[in-house]
Write an enzyme that holds these catalytic residues in place. Structure first.
Site, PDB file in Angstrom:
ATOM      1  N   GLY B  66     -11.128  36.531  20.360  1.00 37.00           N
ATOM      2  CA  GLY B  66     -11.280  36.229  18.946  1.00 37.00           C
ATOM      3  C   GLY B  66     -12.554  35.479  18.625  1.00 37.00           C
ATOM      4  N   THR B  67     -12.919  34.560  19.501  1.00 36.17           N
ATOM      5  CA  THR B  67     -14.097  33.734  19.242  1.00 36.17           C
ATOM      6  C   THR B  67     -15.353  34.587  19.224  1.00 36.17           C
ATOM      7  OG1 THR B  67     -13.002  31.884  20.312  1.00 36.17           O
ATOM      8  CG2 THR B  67     -15.387  31.727  20.045  1.00 36.17           C
ATOM      9  N   ASN B  83      -4.035  29.985  11.070  1.00 31.12           N
ATOM     10  CA  ASN B  83      -3.367  29.719  12.349  1.00 31.12           C
ATOM     11  C   ASN B  83      -2.550  28.438  12.339  1.00 31.12           C
ATOM     12  OD1 ASN B  83      -6.166  28.767  12.149  1.00 31.12           O
ATOM     13  ND2 ASN B  83      -5.732  27.784  14.091  1.00 31.12           N
ATOM     14  N   SER B 137      -7.612  39.279  18.971  1.00 25.49           N
ATOM     15  CA  SER B 137      -7.560  38.669  20.290  1.00 25.49           C
ATOM     16  C   SER B 137      -6.264  39.096  20.969  1.00 25.49           C
ATOM     17  CB  SER B 137      -7.618  37.144  20.157  1.00 25.49           C
ATOM     18  OG  SER B 137      -7.514  36.558  21.424  1.00 25.49           O
ATOM     19  N   ALA B 138      -6.387  39.536  22.232  1.00 23.06           N
ATOM     20  CA  ALA B 138      -5.224  40.121  22.908  1.00 23.06           C
ATOM     21  C   ALA B 138      -4.172  39.087  23.308  1.00 23.06           C
ATOM     22  CB  ALA B 138      -5.696  40.881  24.148  1.00 23.06           C
ATOM     23  N   HIS B 139      -4.630  37.849  23.549  1.00 22.95           N
ATOM     24  CA  HIS B 139      -3.657  36.912  24.115  1.00 22.95           C
ATOM     25  C   HIS B 139      -2.655  36.363  23.100  1.00 22.95           C
ATOM     26  CE1 HIS B 139      -5.400  32.849  23.102  1.00 22.95           C
ATOM     27  NE2 HIS B 139      -6.522  33.529  23.008  1.00 22.95           N
ATOM     28  N   THR B 175     -20.503  45.530  31.586  1.00 22.16           N
ATOM     29  CA  THR B 175     -19.437  46.403  32.086  1.00 22.16           C
ATOM     30  C   THR B 175     -18.088  45.972  31.516  1.00 22.16           C
ATOM     31  OG1 THR B 175     -20.668  46.881  34.086  1.00 22.16           O
ATOM     32  CG2 THR B 175     -18.285  47.225  34.189  1.00 22.16           C
ATOM     33  N   CYS B 263      -5.603  12.941  16.553  1.00 22.72           N
ATOM     34  CA  CYS B 263      -5.622  12.591  17.978  1.00 22.72           C
ATOM     35  C   CYS B 263      -5.903  13.805  18.843  1.00 22.72           C
ATOM     36  CB  CYS B 263      -4.271  12.061  18.426  1.00 22.72           C
ATOM     37  SG  CYS B 263      -3.787  10.580  17.619  1.00 22.72           S
TER      38      CYS B 263
HETATM   39  C1  LIG Z   1      -7.158  32.444  13.940  1.00 23.86           C
HETATM   40  C2  LIG Z   1      -7.804  32.427  15.299  1.00 23.86           C
HETATM   41  N1  LIG Z   1      -9.028  32.962  15.466  1.00 23.86           N
HETATM   42  C3  LIG Z   1      -9.623  32.984  16.670  1.00 23.86           C
HETATM   43  C4  LIG Z   1      -9.018  32.458  17.800  1.00 23.86           C
HETATM   44  C5  LIG Z   1      -9.754  32.499  19.097  1.00 23.86           C
HETATM   45  O1  LIG Z   1      -9.465  33.633  19.888  1.00 23.86           O
HETATM   46  P1  LIG Z   1      -9.851  33.647  21.431  1.00 23.86           P
HETATM   47  O2  LIG Z   1      -9.029  32.580  22.090  1.00 23.86           O
HETATM   48  O3  LIG Z   1      -9.488  35.015  21.925  1.00 23.86           O
HETATM   49  O4  LIG Z   1     -11.302  33.389  21.540  1.00 23.86           O
HETATM   50  C6  LIG Z   1      -7.741  31.861  17.662  1.00 23.86           C
HETATM   51  C7  LIG Z   1      -7.014  31.244  18.777  1.00 23.86           C
HETATM   52  O5  LIG Z   1      -7.403  30.999  19.861  1.00 23.86           O
HETATM   53  C8  LIG Z   1      -7.115  31.857  16.386  1.00 23.86           C
HETATM   54  O6  LIG Z   1      -5.905  31.317  16.204  1.00 23.86           O
END
Ligand SMILES: Cc1ncc(COP(=O)(O)O)c(C=O)c1O
Lengths: 122, 334
Positions: B66-67, B83, B137-139, B175, B263
């Site tokens: 996702g990032t 999120n 994002s797959a995870h 790759t 925190c």
């Molecule tokens: C809304 C949102 N965008 C992006 C990410 C980032 O994705 P990744 O961990 O695959 O980089 C997250 C969580 O990690 C998320 O909750």
């Protein structure tokens, strides 16, 4: 969140939580940066701290330092209690992350205010 | 109870990716058998990911997560679903607006949305949303960490971030992580197949959770839009206490959650999202995100409902804010 097991234990089982009905020293301090609060009530007789209770609001280190402080100072003379340092409190909670040491400072300041001697560290 | 952070990898996903970690180790760019086997697997996965969001396979750029997908240069970006509180944003309305502006001459105005939290938790259709780019994002979808995708509408031209190789139609060199991509593809196929059932399941569990919290704990506030919200997130502010202390109390009893307290994030400012709801510092600091997954059970929820009230009470008992409130309430009662 690198908190020690000792610190977590104080969070799960806070020692001496509450207020003393017969306290003769009470102090409350707020950390201006983050708004954490610590309230301490003491019963002092013949120059000795017979009982200590605390209330705290804020992040885990603030709660744990309040809890540990009451354990450290119960039974001490006032002079001995004034020598309790930040470092001792930090050690007693099993260490603190660097950016959380202000929680121990808040505990020391509140204790000094309760005892009636505002102490400034440079 | 922290499925918004990440999700357990589905057993079926592990089985699908396993051969690509062992005997099927080819590089998709190789011309020989091993390479072509890997290429076919990547293409299959790409089709599954595309199908999940109603896109075409050649509009999918596979990448690390996702990032990375969010790291492009676009003019307008709005999260599809938040999120922290799960609120679903009106992307389709914004999409219409963007298309109007584009028709009016703003040729290079693109709409990007972060679909990371939404994927697998609500229907995501790039045509009805009208977005030009969408991050995945797959995870968060029961596949491993470190793989994801960016949907890029065919009219949009992107400058590549990874330069060097020709992979992903010159948009992302390097790759391909074949086994990870296969996992993502499998997870996407499963999510598409099971979406309705998963949504119904998570919604029911959340209702059970929120009813239980309301019944057992006083002074709680549920954050976020009650209607337009993802089915798996419940964000709750517990008055008079700080979220991280609660998180630790719950963690010690085997319940994993997240908090918007300062925190945890390492800043002095508590959750800007909760504060933006007009909640004030105390409620922002006392906010906890519970997030349910497809594998969460009724028993899991009941266990949380058993330990949560005690954990809250434990912290309130030593909160000067709570003691003060009790005293004030006693006064007004008299
Ligand atoms: C809304 C949102 N965008 C992006 C990410 C980032 O994705 P990744 O961990 O695959 O980089 C997250 C969580 O990690 C998320 O909750």
């Amino acid at each position: 969140m690198p908190y020690s097991n000792i610190l977590k234990d104080h969070l799960a089982r806070p020692r001496n939580a509450g207020e003393l009905a017969d306290a003769n020293r009470v102090a409350e301090q707020t950390n201006p940066a983050c708004g954490d609060r610590l309230k301490l009530s003491l019963r002092v007789r013949g120059g000795r701290i017979e009982a200590a209770r605390f209330l705290a609001y804020g992040c885990p280190p603030t709660l744990a330092c309040g809890s540990v402080l009451t354990e450290l100072i119960e039974g001490l003379t006032v002079d001995e209690a004034l020598r309790v340092s930040r470092a001792e409190i930090i050690a007693a909670v099993g260490g603190l992350p660097a950016r959380k040491t202000h929680a121990a400072a808040l505990a020391v300041e509140t204790l000094h205010q309760a005892i009636g001697q505002i102490h400034r560290q440079v | 109870m922290d499925n918004s952070a990440t999700t357990p990898v589905d057993r079926r996903v592990v089985e699908a990716m396993m051969p690509y970690l062992t005997e099927k180790f080819g590089n998709p760019s190789s011309v020989h058998f091993y390479g072509q086997e890997a290429r076919a697997a990547v293409d299959r996965a790409r089709r599954e990911v595309a199908a999940l969001i109603n896109a075409r396979p050649n509009e999918i750029v596979l990448l690390s997560g996702g990032t990375e997908a969010n790291n492009d240069t676009v003019l307008i970006t709005v999260m599809l679903a938040n999120n922290e509180i799960g609120t679903v944003q009106p992307i389709a309305e914004i999409g219409t607006l963007v298309r109007e502006l584009r028709a009016g001459g703003r040729k290079y105005l693109w709409l990007h949305t972060d679909g990371v939290q939404a994927l697998g938790r609500m229907p995501v259709n790039v045509e009805t949303l009208g977005c030009d780019l969408l991050s995945m994002s797959a995870h968060k979808l029961h596949a491993p960490q470190g793989v994801g995708a960016l949907y890029v509408r065919r009219s949009v031209r992107l400058a590549p971030q990874n330069i060097g190789g020709h992979q992903e139609r010159e948009r992302r060199g390097g790759t391909e992580a074949v086994s990870m991509i296969v996992a993502f593809g499998t997870a996407a196929a499963l999510a598409r197949e099971e979406l309705d059932a998963r949504i119904a399941h998570m919604r029911a569990l959340r209702a059970r959770f929120e009813a239980g919290v309301t019944e057992r704990i006083s002074d709680v506030i549920f954050n976020g839009d009650t209607e337009r919200r993802l089915p798996h997130i419940s964000n709750v502010s517990f008055r008079f206490i700080e979220g991280e202390g609660l998180l630790i109390n719950l963690d010690m009893q085997g319940v994993a959650v997240s908090t918007g307290s300062a925190c945890s994030s390492g800043s002095l400012e508590p959750s800007p999202v909760i504060r933006a709801l007009g909640r004030g510092d105390e409620l922002a600091r006392g906010s906890i995100r519970f997030s349910i997954g497809k594998d969460t059970t009724d028993e899991d929820i009941d266990y949380v409902l058993e330990v949560l009230p005690r954990a809250v009470e434990n912290l309130r008992r030593l909160s000067p804010l709570y003691q003060q409130a009790i005293a004030e309430r006693a006064c007004t009662a008299v």
